[in-house]
Write an enzyme that holds these catalytic residues in place. Sequence first.
Site, PDB file in Angstrom:
ATOM      1  CE  LYS A  74      -4.644  -2.113   0.922  1.00 36.66           C
ATOM      2  NZ  LYS A  74      -3.975  -4.027   0.651  1.00 36.66           N
ATOM      3  CB  VAL A  75       3.490   2.028  -2.073  1.00 37.30           C
ATOM      4  CG1 VAL A  75       5.029   2.606  -2.455  1.00 37.30           C
ATOM      5  CG2 VAL A  75       4.521   0.755  -2.175  1.00 37.30           C
TER       6      VAL A  75
END
Lengths: 219, 219
Positions: free
Chosen positions: B62-63
């Site tokens: 979930k950058v």
Amino acid sequence: MRRKTRLIVALDVTEESKALRLAADTKDYVDAFKVNVPLVLARGMGLIDKLAKIGDVICDFKVADIPNTNRLIVDEVFRHHAKGIIVHGFVGEDSVRACVDAARGDVFVVAEMSHPGAERWNAPIADEIARLAVAVGAAGIIAPATRPDRVKALRAIVGDKLILSPGVGAQGGTPADPITAGADYIIVGRAIYDAENPRAEAEKITREIARAAATPLPR
Amino acid sequence: MRRKTRLIVALDVTEESKALRLAADTKDYVDAFKVNVPLVLARGMGLIDKLAKIGDVICDFKVADIPNTNRLIVDEVFRHHAKGIIVHGFVGEDSVRACVDAARGDVFVVAEMSHPGAERWNAPIADEIARLAVAVGAAGIIAPATRPDRVKALRAIVGDKLILSPGVGAQGGTPADPITAGADYIIVGRAIYDAENPRAEAEKITREIARAAATPLPR
């Protein structure tokens, strides 16, 4: 955090030795070290334990997952003796609340980011995210040093919650402006870790902060 | 990814031995293993290398940071032989583009999450994020298995990009519904890793997927 110098240094490097040396060099002039995801992916969470022996550590992990995953991330961070963690607010109240509930330290919610892409979807909801941070009992928010007017506006929303402002130095923000606008801490990365003498640079910045903080301005 | 079974198993555990055993047990029935942040914080990126020897790995990190930090995270992930990475779209085009430019594999952009908190700020911009994913050349998007109508709507937006759908099983989604709605892969966690026989459960789910995929429906 001690709130002595109001300076947080971002250890945005990927070598462990460089991170530890930077922390040791600057520790007398900073209230906390901020560690990001690339450094931890490269060196592991054991580095957080090592840094925590030098000073307070804030894990800037921009946590942005579902509540249960957020909880597990926050657990892991405080198990390694961090004092704070930076999480995203846009994922919603349940996700942020999961972080606050799991934290054994400070949770800082990203209200507003400073890169151009943030203008589209983050900036329009920054005030609402700040209100969410207050509502769930976070320790504070992140607001861009590059936009002192936004720091000021967000200060009016969060009351006595802490405001941490990144973007000072290489990104264009000055140390004084966000402090004058109401930030509690400024976060400085490149200007310190790329300096020939990081310790001297950190000291210089703390003097600028102190001067700005001494200027009496209505909040 | 091989696109054989259209099943991705989420290794949402924190013990390395359990993750490796789960991967080995299920590998004949899955196209990829999804690894999240808590597991990597607990066990280090070396685990990605080990899992990559068993099958394809997608790092669900979930950058959601500024472009330069995103780039460094993506670099690190592919250095450890992952085949894909999951990143957030809401941080804006520059941040997502930095991921796509740095990736030596597939970038999947989170279009829509399935937890209640996502209703507030994520759901309203999901279609726009999907369009952004297409525009920057991502490999695909993430869309909730729990909301087949949304998978269908997002399919119409992303054309032949891949759609990965989490939320099957414990979160209430069925394997068949998202596939029928147009998902390329479903992501299953708890229903497999908490099963008495994870391999048998994975096999069972692949049969359900195959049945749903065989049902001719207009896309």
